[in-house]
Design an enzyme around this catalytic site. Structure first.
Site, PDB file in Angstrom:
ATOM      1  N   HIS A 139      -3.238   7.232   2.605  1.00 21.99           N
ATOM      2  CA  HIS A 139      -3.513   5.669   2.129  1.00 21.99           C
ATOM      3  C   HIS A 139      -4.998   5.795   2.673  1.00 21.99           C
ATOM      4  CE1 HIS A 139      -4.060   1.683   0.988  1.00 21.99           C
ATOM      5  NE2 HIS A 139      -3.932   1.254   2.317  1.00 21.99           N
ATOM      6  N   ASN A 171     -10.202   0.096  -0.006  1.00 28.85           N
ATOM      7  CA  ASN A 171      -8.843   0.226   0.132  1.00 28.85           C
ATOM      8  C   ASN A 171      -8.157  -0.741  -1.332  1.00 28.85           C
ATOM      9  OD1 ASN A 171      -6.108  -0.380   0.597  1.00 28.85           O
ATOM     10  ND2 ASN A 171      -6.100  -1.161   2.395  1.00 28.85           N
ATOM     11  N   CYS A 218       0.895  -1.229   0.065  1.00 29.08           N
ATOM     12  CA  CYS A 218      -0.039   0.007   0.193  1.00 29.08           C
ATOM     13  C   CYS A 218       0.759   1.135   0.071  1.00 29.08           C
ATOM     14  CB  CYS A 218      -0.980  -0.070   1.180  1.00 29.08           C
ATOM     15  SG  CYS A 218      -2.013  -1.471   1.416  1.00 29.08           S
TER      16      CYS A 218
HETATM   17  N1  ACO Z   1     -18.372  -8.538   9.265  1.00 31.64           N
HETATM   18  C1  ACO Z   1     -18.836  -8.777  10.623  1.00 31.64           C
HETATM   19  N2  ACO Z   1     -18.018  -9.223  11.528  1.00 31.64           N
HETATM   20  C2  ACO Z   1     -16.779  -9.148  11.291  1.00 31.64           C
HETATM   21  C3  ACO Z   1     -16.266  -8.898  10.036  1.00 31.64           C
HETATM   22  C4  ACO Z   1     -17.021  -8.635   9.152  1.00 31.64           C
HETATM   23  N3  ACO Z   1     -16.725  -8.378   7.830  1.00 31.64           N
HETATM   24  N4  ACO Z   1     -14.956  -9.324  10.369  1.00 31.64           N
HETATM   25  C5  ACO Z   1     -14.453  -9.529  11.394  1.00 31.64           C
HETATM   26  N5  ACO Z   1     -15.712  -9.766  12.181  1.00 31.64           N
HETATM   27  C6  ACO Z   1     -15.986  -9.963  13.592  1.00 31.64           C
HETATM   28  C7  ACO Z   1     -14.643 -10.687  13.882  1.00 31.64           C
HETATM   29  O1  ACO Z   1     -15.005 -12.135  13.676  1.00 31.64           O
HETATM   30  C8  ACO Z   1     -14.767 -10.347  15.659  1.00 31.64           C
HETATM   31  O2  ACO Z   1     -15.763 -11.342  16.083  1.00 31.64           O
HETATM   32  P1  ACO Z   1     -15.766 -11.901  17.592  1.00 31.64           P
HETATM   33  O3  ACO Z   1     -15.479 -10.877  18.459  1.00 31.64           O
HETATM   34  O4  ACO Z   1     -17.058 -12.594  17.585  1.00 31.64           O
HETATM   35  O5  ACO Z   1     -14.553 -12.697  17.660  1.00 31.64           O
HETATM   36  C9  ACO Z   1     -15.359  -8.997  15.504  1.00 31.64           C
HETATM   37  O6  ACO Z   1     -15.903  -8.817  14.348  1.00 31.64           O
HETATM   38  C10 ACO Z   1     -14.286  -7.776  15.781  1.00 31.64           C
HETATM   39  O7  ACO Z   1     -13.082  -8.232  14.986  1.00 31.64           O
HETATM   40  P2  ACO Z   1     -11.704  -7.385  15.021  1.00 31.64           P
HETATM   41  O8  ACO Z   1     -10.748  -7.906  13.972  1.00 31.64           O
HETATM   42  O9  ACO Z   1     -11.230  -7.366  16.319  1.00 31.64           O
HETATM   43  O10 ACO Z   1     -12.605  -6.097  14.392  1.00 31.64           O
HETATM   44  P3  ACO Z   1     -11.843  -4.846  14.621  1.00 31.64           P
HETATM   45  O11 ACO Z   1     -12.498  -3.497  15.365  1.00 31.64           O
HETATM   46  O12 ACO Z   1     -10.434  -4.593  15.001  1.00 31.64           O
HETATM   47  O13 ACO Z   1     -11.952  -4.220  13.160  1.00 31.64           O
HETATM   48  C11 ACO Z   1     -10.406  -3.947  11.110  1.00 31.64           C
HETATM   49  C12 ACO Z   1     -11.071  -5.133  11.876  1.00 31.64           C
HETATM   50  C13 ACO Z   1     -11.587  -3.182  10.554  1.00 31.64           C
HETATM   51  C14 ACO Z   1      -9.876  -4.943   9.931  1.00 31.64           C
HETATM   52  C15 ACO Z   1      -9.517  -3.081  11.925  1.00 31.64           C
HETATM   53  O14 ACO Z   1      -8.572  -3.912  12.635  1.00 31.64           O
HETATM   54  C16 ACO Z   1      -8.615  -2.184  10.965  1.00 31.64           C
HETATM   55  O15 ACO Z   1      -9.192  -1.337  10.477  1.00 31.64           O
HETATM   56  N6  ACO Z   1      -7.378  -2.668  10.912  1.00 31.64           N
HETATM   57  C17 ACO Z   1      -6.491  -1.849  10.172  1.00 31.64           C
HETATM   58  C18 ACO Z   1      -6.239  -2.609   8.975  1.00 31.64           C
HETATM   59  C19 ACO Z   1      -6.491  -2.197   7.535  1.00 31.64           C
HETATM   60  O16 ACO Z   1      -7.034  -1.364   7.531  1.00 31.64           O
HETATM   61  N7  ACO Z   1      -5.934  -3.065   6.791  1.00 31.64           N
HETATM   62  C20 ACO Z   1      -6.013  -2.677   5.453  1.00 31.64           C
HETATM   63  C21 ACO Z   1      -5.024  -3.408   4.914  1.00 31.64           C
HETATM   64  S1  ACO Z   1      -3.619  -2.997   5.087  1.00 31.64           S
HETATM   65  C22 ACO Z   1      -2.933  -1.739   4.594  1.00 31.64           C
HETATM   66  O17 ACO Z   1      -3.714  -1.156   3.746  1.00 31.64           O
HETATM   67  C23 ACO Z   1      -1.872  -1.146   4.975  1.00 31.64           C
END
Ligand code: ACO
Length: 328
Positions: free
Chosen positions: A255, A285, A112
């Protein structure tokens, strides 16, 4: 005085729109979950255009905007982590498609952060006097890298390409800082496992190990923590080294990975969120393409005026990060 500036921008996204509600029919998710956690409402997914096809269309748009012919290009760099082939490079495919027959062309991989790494490379060539005209493209088809059964990753990404023509030219006013001014770039391979996608090269003939293609896998919370710490740090360092005040910056083009990451960066920099344009709601993204697509949208919407100071900043797998300060 010679300056290195962005002479034109272009982008291309596929026509097909996949909404969060569409995804909720494939995996156990909802519009509410995706929007509230990421800011994403829909993404574009390619049906026919390859990574190179999207990149070539973005390139043609950037060349038109710069009023430059493809034959005038001396360097074509494509930042991508989703090529169709291990070789030839996407850049060579683009070269063939647009007729940039006088350029050298190659790909560069920094996920990215890729567009910024490619821009940094082109800048170094132009600054050294090796070339005067370069084309820098960020292009990714993330829809073929994600596992469409994994709701924790497949909802986050989209496909697209963005491009910028970079030109070395004589400044009209030698006293005014113009064009690309300063970079901060970084890599930390100790964080390689946080965000990965296995390629076919994991096989071994002598050990009888079959090659396997993997899917993108990510520790979302680690990426989140890394981004909200590293991005403000590197922007602050960039501005301090360039002796520029953050209040003077018209726009910070980050980004587009997550609305909440951008919101947190704005807060940490103590700057209004309005200075951080976003299009994540519509594209998700798009990895290496996200910053140049956003830049192109700003450019075409007439929001940029000559003399505006911009900061572009990205972060991604590697881990990698970077920021650039430029005067439009
Ligand atoms: N729909 C519904 N529920 C979901 C989904 C979904 N798509 N995905 C995960 N869940 C659930 C999980 O299973 C978990 O359930 P549980 O509590 O029963 O175990 C719950 O939601 C919470 O999951 P987390 O992974 O803890 O959710 P979080 O609040 O951390 O959000 C996210 C996840 C959005 C990915 C966040 O961590 C984030 O934005 N991270 C940054 C990473 C990023 O943006 N990466 C993009 C690519 S990297 C880059 O561009 C450099």
């Amino acid at each position: 005085m010679w300056i290195t500036k962005i002479a034109g921008t272009g982008s291309c996204v596929p026509e097909k729109i996949i909404t969060n509600n569409d995804l909720s029919e494939i995996v156990d998710t909802s519009d509410e979950w995706i929007r509230s956690r990421t800011g994403i409402g829909e993404r574009r997914i390619t049906e026919e255009l390859t990574t190179a096809g999207l990149a070539a269309k973005a390139a043609q748009n950037a060349l038109l905007d710069a009023d430059m012919k493809a034959e005038d290009l001396e360097l074509i760099l494509v930042a991508t982590s989703s090529p169709e082939h291990f070789f030839p490079s996407v850049a060579c495919e683009v070269q063939g498609m647009i007729g940039g027959k006088n350029a050298i062309a190659y790909d560069l991989s920094a996920a990215c952060s890729g567009f910024l790494f490619a821009l940094n490379t082109a800048y170094a060539f132009l600054k050294s006097g090796s070339y005067k005209n370069a084309l820098v493209i960020g292009a990714d088809v993330m829809s073929k890298m994600v596992n469409w059964k994994d709701r924790s990753t497949c909802v986050l990404f989209g496909d697209g390409a963005g491009a910028a023509v970079i030109r070395a030219e004589m400044a009209e006013d030698a006293g005014m800082p113009e064009g690309i001014r300063h970079f901060i770039m970084g890599s930390d391979g100790s964080g390689a496992g946080v965000l990965t996608c296995t390629a076919r090269s994991n096989g071994n003939f002598l050990l009888g190990k079959e090659s396997q293609m993997g899917y993108l896998s990510m520790n979302g919370q680690e990426v989140f923590k890394f981004a909200v710490k590293k991005v403000p740090e590197c922007i602050s360092q960039l501005l301090s080294e360039a002796d520029e005040k953050k209040e003077e910056i018209s726009y910070f083009l980050l980004h587009q990975a997550n609305y909440r990451i951008i919101e947190s960066v704005a807060k940490r920099l103590k700057l209004p969120l309005e200075r951080f344009p976003m299009n994540i709601e519509h594209y998700g993204n798009t990895s290496g393409a996200s910053i140049p697509i956003l830049l192109d949208e700003l450019n075409r919407s007439g929001l940029l005026s000559r003399g505006d100071k911009l900061v572009l900043s990205g972060f991604g797998a590697g881990l990698t990060w970077g920021a650039v300060l430029l005067t439009w």
